[in-house]
Design a protein around this motif. Structure first.
Motif, PDB file in Angstrom:
ATOM      1  N   ASP A   1       4.676   5.483  -3.079  1.00  0.00           N
ATOM      2  CA  ASP A   1       4.887   4.045  -2.998  1.00  0.00           C
ATOM      3  C   ASP A   1       6.293   3.748  -3.494  1.00  0.00           C
ATOM      4  O   ASP A   1       7.071   4.654  -3.741  1.00  0.00           O
ATOM      5  CB  ASP A   1       3.802   3.243  -3.729  1.00  0.00           C
ATOM      6  CG  ASP A   1       3.838   3.399  -5.230  1.00  0.00           C
ATOM      7  OD1 ASP A   1       4.841   3.898  -5.774  1.00  0.00           O
ATOM      8  OD2 ASP A   1       2.858   3.014  -5.887  1.00  0.00           O
TER       9      ASP A   1
ATOM     10  N   ASN B   1       0.831  -1.196   0.000  1.00  0.00           N
ATOM     11  CA  ASN B   1       0.000   0.000   0.000  1.00  0.00           C
ATOM     12  C   ASN B   1       0.866   1.247   0.000  1.00  0.00           C
ATOM     13  O   ASN B   1       1.878   1.289   0.685  1.00  0.00           O
ATOM     14  CB  ASN B   1      -0.908   0.023   1.231  1.00  0.00           C
ATOM     15  CG  ASN B   1      -1.879  -1.130   1.238  1.00  0.00           C
ATOM     16  OD1 ASN B   1      -2.341  -1.560   0.187  1.00  0.00           O
ATOM     17  ND2 ASN B   1      -2.184  -1.643   2.411  1.00  0.00           N
ATOM     18  N   PRO B   2       0.437   2.284  -0.722  1.00  0.00           N
ATOM     19  CA  PRO B   2       1.209   3.522  -0.699  1.00  0.00           C
ATOM     20  C   PRO B   2       1.047   4.245   0.642  1.00  0.00           C
ATOM     21  O   PRO B   2       0.061   4.050   1.353  1.00  0.00           O
ATOM     22  CB  PRO B   2       0.604   4.344  -1.828  1.00  0.00           C
ATOM     23  CG  PRO B   2      -0.762   3.798  -2.030  1.00  0.00           C
ATOM     24  CD  PRO B   2      -0.704   2.356  -1.626  1.00  0.00           C
TER      25      PRO B   2
END
Length: 177
Positions: A46, A18-19
């Protein structure tokens, strides 16, 4: 380890899925004449790119700018009395200026980006070195000596161009051929 978790930096052994999302402060945006209270500026970071989303001046849609870490040449933070201006410089594009973040958030963003840029650059240099060594191994003609190649690899290890894992991998390749 704790510092990496605090900064949102993934371990080198695990991939980040996940960013990391940063949202700007309305107070700091209002100081810069951005009075839209409903949609903050959003910065997503990210392992491959940075994406900056902001409401356009028509207040109808959202403008998005995205940069891959291979194109980013630097991230600077200019601290003001209230908040900061983050400037992301890249090759071939105008710099992206981001306002509305507090100083601690801006420092996290800068550290996170610097780590990803360094990791991306090291990954590319290691891949280039590995492929050039593989080509040299494939294209050898009569004057090839395993001992000479091992000495060269050891020198690269001593100069910290190769990591111990990369050295062992290249050594195994040499000894198999």
């Amino acid at each position: 380890m704790v510092l990496k978790q605090y900064l949102g930096i993934p371990n080198t052994n695990e991939q980040m899925t996940n960013p990391v999302i940063f949202k700007s402060s309305y107070f700091l945006r209002a100081l810069n004449s951005d009075f839209n209270p409903f949609t903050p500026n959003i910065l997503l970071v990210d392992e491959e790119h940075i994406e900056f989303k902001r409401r356009n001046w028509h207040l109808i849609s959202e403008d998005t700018e995205s940069l891959h870490f291979k194109n980013i040449t630097g991230v600077t933070v200019d601290s003001h009395l209230f908040g900061t201006t983050i400037t992301i410089k890249s090759t071939g594009n105008d710099p992206i200026q981001i306002r509305g973040f507090w100083k601690k958030e801006a420092a996290k963003i800068k550290d996170l980006c610097a780590n990803y840029i360094a990791a991306y650059n090291q990954k590319n240099s290691n891949e280039a070195l590995s492929s050039s060594l593989a080509k040299a191994m494939e294209n050898r003609h009569g004057n090839y000596s395993v001992a000479d190649e091992l000495t060269k690899l050891k020198n690269l290890l001593d100069q910290k161009v190769l990591s111990p894992e990369e050295f062992e991998e290249q050594k195994r390749r040499l000894l198999k051929s």
